[in-house]
Design a protein around this motif. Sequence first.
Motif, short mmCIF file in Angstrom:
data_model
loop_
_atom_site.label_atom_id
_atom_site.label_comp_id
_atom_site.label_asym_id
_atom_site.label_seq_id
_atom_site.Cartn_x
_atom_site.Cartn_y
_atom_site.Cartn_z
N PHE A 265 -12.06 -8.42 -16.04
CA PHE A 265 -11.03 -7.58 -16.67
C PHE A 265 -11.33 -7.37 -18.15
O PHE A 265 -11.29 -6.25 -18.65
CB PHE A 265 -9.65 -8.23 -16.51
N ILE B 260 -14.05 -4.94 -18.68
CA ILE B 260 -13.72 -3.56 -18.32
C ILE B 260 -12.99 -2.86 -19.47
O ILE B 260 -13.30 -1.74 -19.82
CB ILE B 260 -12.87 -3.52 -17.03
N LEU C 121 6.26 -5.09 -6.22
CA LEU C 121 5.13 -4.46 -6.90
C LEU C 121 5.27 -4.58 -8.41
O LEU C 121 6.34 -4.35 -8.96
CB LEU C 121 5.04 -3.00 -6.49
N PRO C 122 4.19 -4.93 -9.10
CA PRO C 122 4.22 -5.06 -10.56
C PRO C 122 4.59 -3.76 -11.26
O PRO C 122 4.28 -2.66 -10.77
CB PRO C 122 2.77 -5.43 -10.89
N LEU C 123 5.24 -3.94 -12.41
CA LEU C 123 5.65 -2.78 -13.22
C LEU C 123 5.17 -2.91 -14.66
O LEU C 123 5.74 -2.30 -15.58
CB LEU C 123 7.18 -2.59 -13.16
N ALA D 293 0.36 -6.63 -13.10
CA ALA D 293 -0.51 -5.88 -12.19
C ALA D 293 -1.87 -6.57 -12.03
O ALA D 293 -2.47 -6.55 -10.96
CB ALA D 293 -0.71 -4.45 -12.70
N GLY E 47 -3.02 -8.41 -8.76
CA GLY E 47 -4.27 -7.85 -8.22
C GLY E 47 -5.31 -8.92 -7.94
O GLY E 47 -6.17 -8.77 -7.07
N LEU F 210 -3.21 -12.73 0.95
CA LEU F 210 -3.12 -12.03 2.23
C LEU F 210 -4.31 -12.38 3.12
O LEU F 210 -4.16 -12.58 4.33
CB LEU F 210 -3.07 -10.51 2.01
N THR G 48 8.05 6.74 -14.44
CA THR G 48 7.90 5.45 -13.77
C THR G 48 8.52 4.37 -14.65
O THR G 48 8.61 4.52 -15.87
CB THR G 48 6.41 5.12 -13.52
N SER G 49 8.92 3.26 -14.02
CA SER G 49 9.39 2.10 -14.79
C SER G 49 8.22 1.24 -15.23
O SER G 49 8.39 0.25 -15.95
CB SER G 49 10.32 1.23 -13.93
N TYR G 50 7.01 1.59 -14.77
CA TYR G 50 5.81 0.80 -15.08
C TYR G 50 5.45 1.01 -16.55
O TYR G 50 5.27 2.13 -17.00
CB TYR G 50 4.68 1.29 -14.18
N GLU G 51 5.34 -0.11 -17.27
CA GLU G 51 5.00 -0.04 -18.70
C GLU G 51 3.49 0.00 -18.89
O GLU G 51 2.79 -0.86 -18.39
CB GLU G 51 5.55 -1.27 -19.44
N ALA H 256 -12.50 -0.57 -12.78
CA ALA H 256 -11.37 -1.32 -12.22
C ALA H 256 -10.89 -0.56 -10.99
O ALA H 256 -11.15 0.63 -10.85
CB ALA H 256 -10.25 -1.43 -13.24
N VAL I 205 1.68 2.75 -5.53
CA VAL I 205 2.46 3.11 -4.35
C VAL I 205 3.50 4.16 -4.71
O VAL I 205 4.31 3.96 -5.63
CB VAL I 205 3.15 1.86 -3.76
N LYS J 203 6.53 3.29 -7.19
CA LYS J 203 7.17 1.98 -6.94
C LYS J 203 6.49 0.84 -7.69
O LYS J 203 6.99 -0.29 -7.69
CB LYS J 203 7.11 1.67 -5.43
N GLY J 204 5.32 1.10 -8.30
CA GLY J 204 4.57 0.05 -8.97
C GLY J 204 3.13 0.06 -8.49
O GLY J 204 2.75 0.93 -7.69
N GLY J 205 2.35 -0.87 -9.00
CA GLY J 205 0.95 -0.90 -8.61
C GLY J 205 0.25 -2.13 -9.13
O GLY J 205 0.85 -2.96 -9.81
N PHE J 206 -1.00 -2.25 -8.77
CA PHE J 206 -1.77 -3.40 -9.24
C PHE J 206 -3.22 -3.01 -9.55
O PHE J 206 -3.64 -1.89 -9.23
CB PHE J 206 -1.70 -4.57 -8.26
N ILE J 207 -3.92 -3.93 -10.20
CA ILE J 207 -5.29 -3.68 -10.67
C ILE J 207 -6.19 -4.85 -10.27
O ILE J 207 -5.78 -6.00 -10.40
CB ILE J 207 -5.34 -3.59 -12.21
N THR J 208 -7.38 -4.53 -9.81
CA THR J 208 -8.38 -5.59 -9.59
C THR J 208 -9.71 -5.12 -10.18
O THR J 208 -9.91 -3.92 -10.37
CB THR J 208 -8.59 -5.91 -8.09
N ALA K 129 -4.46 -5.81 1.00
CA ALA K 129 -3.49 -5.53 -0.06
C ALA K 129 -3.13 -4.05 -0.12
O ALA K 129 -2.01 -3.67 -0.47
CB ALA K 129 -4.04 -6.00 -1.41
N GLN L 126 -0.97 -3.18 3.22
CA GLN L 126 0.30 -3.89 3.42
C GLN L 126 1.52 -2.97 3.38
O GLN L 126 2.58 -3.32 3.89
CB GLN L 126 0.46 -5.01 2.38
N PHE L 127 1.37 -1.79 2.77
CA PHE L 127 2.54 -0.92 2.61
C PHE L 127 2.75 0.00 3.82
O PHE L 127 3.77 0.68 3.92
CB PHE L 127 2.38 -0.09 1.33
#
Lengths: 204, 204
Positions: free
Chosen positions: A119, A122, A139-141, A146, A150, A157, B65-68, B92, B97, B104-109, B158, B161-162
């Motif tokens: 990370f 990146i 879900l993260p916000l 996130a 992630g 899972l 979005t509510s995602y900051e 990344a 979603v 609805k939110g999201g994630f990062i890997t 991951a 899952q939705f």
Amino acid sequence: MILCDIGNSFAKFYDGKKVERLKIDEIFRYADRRVCYINVNERIAKELSSLHKWLDLSPFIDFTTSYEGMGIDRQVLCTLVDDGVVVDAGSAITVDVMESGKHKGGFITPGLRFLLEDFSAISSRLRIAAVESVELDRLPLNTKDAMSYGIIKPLVLAIEQFGKRVYCTGGDGEILANYCANSCYDELMIFKAMMKIVQRNSLC
Amino acid sequence: MILCDIGNSFAKFYDGKKVERLKIDEIFRYADRRVCYINVNERIAKELSSLHKWLDLSPFIDFTTSYEGMGIDRQVLCTLVDDGVVVDAGSAITVDVMESGKHKGGFITPGLRFLLEDFSAISSRLRIAAVESVELDRLPLNTKDAMSYGIIKPLVLAIEQFGKRVYCTGGDGEILANYCANSCYDELMIFKAMMKIVQRNSLC
């Protein structure tokens, strides 16, 4: 007698009371002690065999699998579990599935520390020092959540998919055990497995 | 008019026919062209604003979005999907979603390339050049499969899952789309979303 689990970067010694972690080039300070060891580090295999008080446990491991090239440490851990998922979360995270005493296979992912470093590499905005506590049910916000989600959620899972009890060990094993359902964490798991091999074969 | 998606290491230009990928310091060869862009690279934000023929699309993005701190590129991609999972697999991997038009939110890997480099750094035995084709329905029985499975399976679980349709883009988007159920891959997704913003706001 001392037990020793030798990895690629470090070796862990256990005297029945506490675990000592040494860099590979420091392990020879135990050269004159009676040490039963397992080793996955090819670079020092020859040197180890010259230590006459040291005993390699690998010939005594009672474990069979169709998996080609499974590390000795993974094999030893699996001997402790009749039915369940064995997770060793170190530099790499290994996940192995045991079912009715049989090894069904397993997989490997990079360890948590590597993912955190990825990370940082990146983007400077993706810099967190450690995996932070995060809710996996929503879900993260924000970016920090996130990233932790992630890292953790996909792994959880993949570990939980088998519906079995999860046995965690390794430096980050406790973190994963906290997130997995039906799980436990044992820092000493590898040494307990090694001790069982020692006793069963009357090696001490 | 040319569309441009500027990331941290590279910028992608699209003239309606083909995509051109340039290093950040090469993008100014387009300085005299009419370019509509989005940018997540803070280092060059000021320089970009001095290009009088270039238009930043960010004020025109109709997305809440509510995602900051959600990257502009992620926001733009999500405007294309009313209900589904949006996966952008680059340096990344971002997973977002959308449900009934709402984020609805999201994630990062970390991206696949980073995970492969992690393996190499962990051990010379864990060296594979690319994620290899692997069965996700059975447990691996050798190291190479175990690595590819370990990279792909957790991520696929991951994403799936939705229970929604999966929209993949980015350099490794096609690989992930091949493994996810109910999925599609579109290399041009970001440009299609940008074009929609351009047209809706009559910017060209």
